[in-house]
Design an enzyme around this catalytic site. Sequence first.
Site, PDB file in Angstrom:
ATOM      1  N   GLY A  11       0.839  -1.211   0.000  1.00  0.00           N
ATOM      2  CA  GLY A  11       0.000   0.000   0.000  1.00  0.00           C
ATOM      3  C   GLY A  11       0.866   1.250   0.000  1.00  0.00           C
ATOM      4  CB  VAL A  24      17.630   9.358  -5.733  1.00  0.00           C
ATOM      5  CG1 VAL A  24      18.335   9.862  -6.989  1.00  0.00           C
ATOM      6  CG2 VAL A  24      16.715   8.181  -6.065  1.00  0.00           C
ATOM      7  NE  ARG A  72      -2.080  -4.434  -1.040  1.00  0.00           N
ATOM      8  CZ  ARG A  72      -1.719  -3.769   0.048  1.00  0.00           C
ATOM      9  NH1 ARG A  72      -0.680  -4.157   0.742  1.00  0.00           N
ATOM     10  NH2 ARG A  72      -2.406  -2.711   0.451  1.00  0.00           N
ATOM     11  CB  SER A  73       4.363  -9.266  -6.378  1.00  0.00           C
ATOM     12  OG  SER A  73       4.762 -10.441  -7.035  1.00  0.00           O
ATOM     13  CG  ASP A 103       3.451  -6.696   7.716  1.00  0.00           C
ATOM     14  OD1 ASP A 103       2.825  -6.240   6.743  1.00  0.00           O
ATOM     15  OD2 ASP A 103       2.952  -7.461   8.565  1.00  0.00           O
ATOM     16  CB  SER A 105       7.472  -4.144   1.496  1.00  0.00           C
ATOM     17  OG  SER A 105       6.198  -3.677   1.147  1.00  0.00           O
ATOM     18  CB  THR A 125       2.502   0.959   6.128  1.00  0.00           C
ATOM     19  OG1 THR A 125       1.111   0.737   6.439  1.00  0.00           O
ATOM     20  CG2 THR A 125       3.315   0.659   7.360  1.00  0.00           C
ATOM     21  CG  ASP A 127      -2.230   0.001   8.067  1.00  0.00           C
ATOM     22  OD1 ASP A 127      -3.000   0.925   7.756  1.00  0.00           O
ATOM     23  OD2 ASP A 127      -2.323  -1.145   7.585  1.00  0.00           O
ATOM     24  CG  ASP A 129       0.963  -2.395  10.293  1.00  0.00           C
ATOM     25  OD1 ASP A 129       1.827  -1.757   9.642  1.00  0.00           O
ATOM     26  OD2 ASP A 129       0.203  -3.209   9.777  1.00  0.00           O
ATOM     27  CG  MET A 169      -7.835   2.377   5.229  1.00  0.00           C
ATOM     28  SD  MET A 169      -6.658   2.663   3.914  1.00  0.00           S
ATOM     29  CE  MET A 169      -7.600   2.110   2.501  1.00  0.00           C
ATOM     30  NE  ARG A 171      -4.373  -5.230   5.710  1.00  0.00           N
ATOM     31  CZ  ARG A 171      -3.623  -5.129   4.639  1.00  0.00           C
ATOM     32  NH1 ARG A 171      -4.074  -5.588   3.506  1.00  0.00           N
ATOM     33  NH2 ARG A 171      -2.419  -4.587   4.665  1.00  0.00           N
ATOM     34  CB  ALA A 186     -14.001   9.685  18.950  1.00  0.00           C
ATOM     35  CG  HIS A 249      -8.192   3.163  -1.090  1.00  0.00           C
ATOM     36  ND1 HIS A 249      -9.241   2.299  -0.922  1.00  0.00           N
ATOM     37  CD2 HIS A 249      -7.077   2.399  -1.136  1.00  0.00           C
ATOM     38  CE1 HIS A 249      -8.774   1.051  -0.890  1.00  0.00           C
ATOM     39  NE2 HIS A 249      -7.466   1.082  -1.017  1.00  0.00           N
ATOM     40  CB  ILE A 250     -10.005   9.832   1.120  1.00  0.00           C
ATOM     41  CG1 ILE A 250      -9.744  11.305   0.947  1.00  0.00           C
ATOM     42  CG2 ILE A 250     -10.460   9.547   2.525  1.00  0.00           C
ATOM     43  CD1 ILE A 250     -10.994  12.170   1.126  1.00  0.00           C
TER      44      ILE A 250
HETATM   45  O1  F6P Z   1      -1.680  -1.438   4.654  1.00  0.00           O
HETATM   46  C1  F6P Z   1      -2.203  -0.215   4.295  1.00  0.00           C
HETATM   47  C2  F6P Z   1      -3.667  -0.323   3.960  1.00  0.00           C
HETATM   48  O2  F6P Z   1      -4.084   0.965   3.578  1.00  0.00           O
HETATM   49  C3  F6P Z   1      -4.559  -0.902   5.048  1.00  0.00           C
HETATM   50  O3  F6P Z   1      -4.878   0.030   6.058  1.00  0.00           O
HETATM   51  C4  F6P Z   1      -5.742  -1.352   4.245  1.00  0.00           C
HETATM   52  O4  F6P Z   1      -6.448  -2.358   4.896  1.00  0.00           O
HETATM   53  C5  F6P Z   1      -5.115  -1.863   2.990  1.00  0.00           C
HETATM   54  O5  F6P Z   1      -3.879  -1.178   2.851  1.00  0.00           O
HETATM   55  C6  F6P Z   1      -5.950  -1.701   1.750  1.00  0.00           C
HETATM   56  O6  F6P Z   1      -5.284  -2.288   0.686  1.00  0.00           O
HETATM   57  P1  F6P Z   1      -5.695  -2.140  -0.839  1.00  0.00           P
HETATM   58  O7  F6P Z   1      -5.374  -0.735  -1.267  1.00  0.00           O
HETATM   59  O8  F6P Z   1      -4.867  -3.144  -1.538  1.00  0.00           O
HETATM   60  O9  F6P Z   1      -7.160  -2.386  -0.884  1.00  0.00           O
END
Ligand code: F6P
Length: 319
Positions: A11, A24, A72-73, A103, A105, A125, A127, A129, A169, A171, A186, A249-250
């Site tokens: 991601g 670079v 993602r491969s 992770d 990667s 990332t 996240d 994480d 986001m 996961r 919140a 994804h924003i």
């Molecule tokens: O790992 C980053 C992340 O944005 C997560 O928070 C989310 O669950 C995931 O990637 C979404 O992945 P994709 O863009 O492949 O749907």
Amino acid sequence: MKRIGVLTSGGDAPGMNAAIRAVVRKAIYHDMEVFGIYNGYQGLMEGKIEQLDVGSVGDIIQRGGTMLYSARSEEFKTDEGQNKGIEQLKKFGIEGLIVIGGDGSFQGAAKLTAKGFPCIGIPGTIDNDIAGTDYTIGFDTALNTIIEAVDKIRDTATSHERTYVIEVMGRDAGDLALWAGLANGAESVLIPEKDEPFENVVDRLKRGSERGKKHSIIILAEGVGSGFDYGKKIEAATSFETRVTVLGHIQRGGRPTGADRVLASRLAGKAVDLLLEGQGGRMVGIQNNQLVHHDIIEALKQTHNLDMSLYQLMSEISI
Ligand code: F6P
């Protein structure tokens, strides 16, 4: 080491461009040649590799995404895929590789290292994480994107006296949800690391309403489940009109914050230093504002620990 490669994988995260730029430029400053590998490990196997010069990374520090693209491969998870990657690296005379990503990667970088190819991982990332670093590139920008969105939602929540469930986001990690919960004031935060009984969430909503509160915000990390399902549950259990927003994804795009640009540049600089010293199989990180590096295979065995004191503080504040 005279020739190195750099790729981004998994991601994307705001600040990856700043990291590429610093890799670079610092490598060139130290008389190394740098090759950009496009589309992550997929592009590595396919030989999508091109030399980068000082100008190739101009005008990108302020841009989200990654100029090297990402992927993602599945194929690279196989022995065959990794061997293909090494063949390409050898073909281009590349002696060391810098991998910017999460992770998944790092798993790839660890595999290449185990096969004798020196790799350095830079944590990127949204996240946050990754074990071995307090922050990952992109986390601060994504957090600020969420904060801005929730501030806007709060306006309409107040006008209509509604409860909002906002899905963010994350996961497996609740960092974005927790930090946003604190920063946005919140009522409740729902994260994968901590089970929050539904009754507690409802009680807090009711207490707020009795005090005359005009709106309520619940932030839920995607790893916990669907925000829409949770919103329905709230509406069924209370009389509160509830709406759900999934930020999606924003959160992954946009101009990187100053904190992410500086973090990315510092981590990238450290990664180049390690390759210059002839080191491989390391990941760089920042801990207590000091640049650190760890064995990448060992780091992958550790789990990232969310700062539970923030969760405790959140519970004490959102009464
Ligand atoms: O790992 C980053 C992340 O944005 C997560 O928070 C989310 O669950 C995931 O990637 C979404 O992945 P994709 O863009 O492949 O749907």
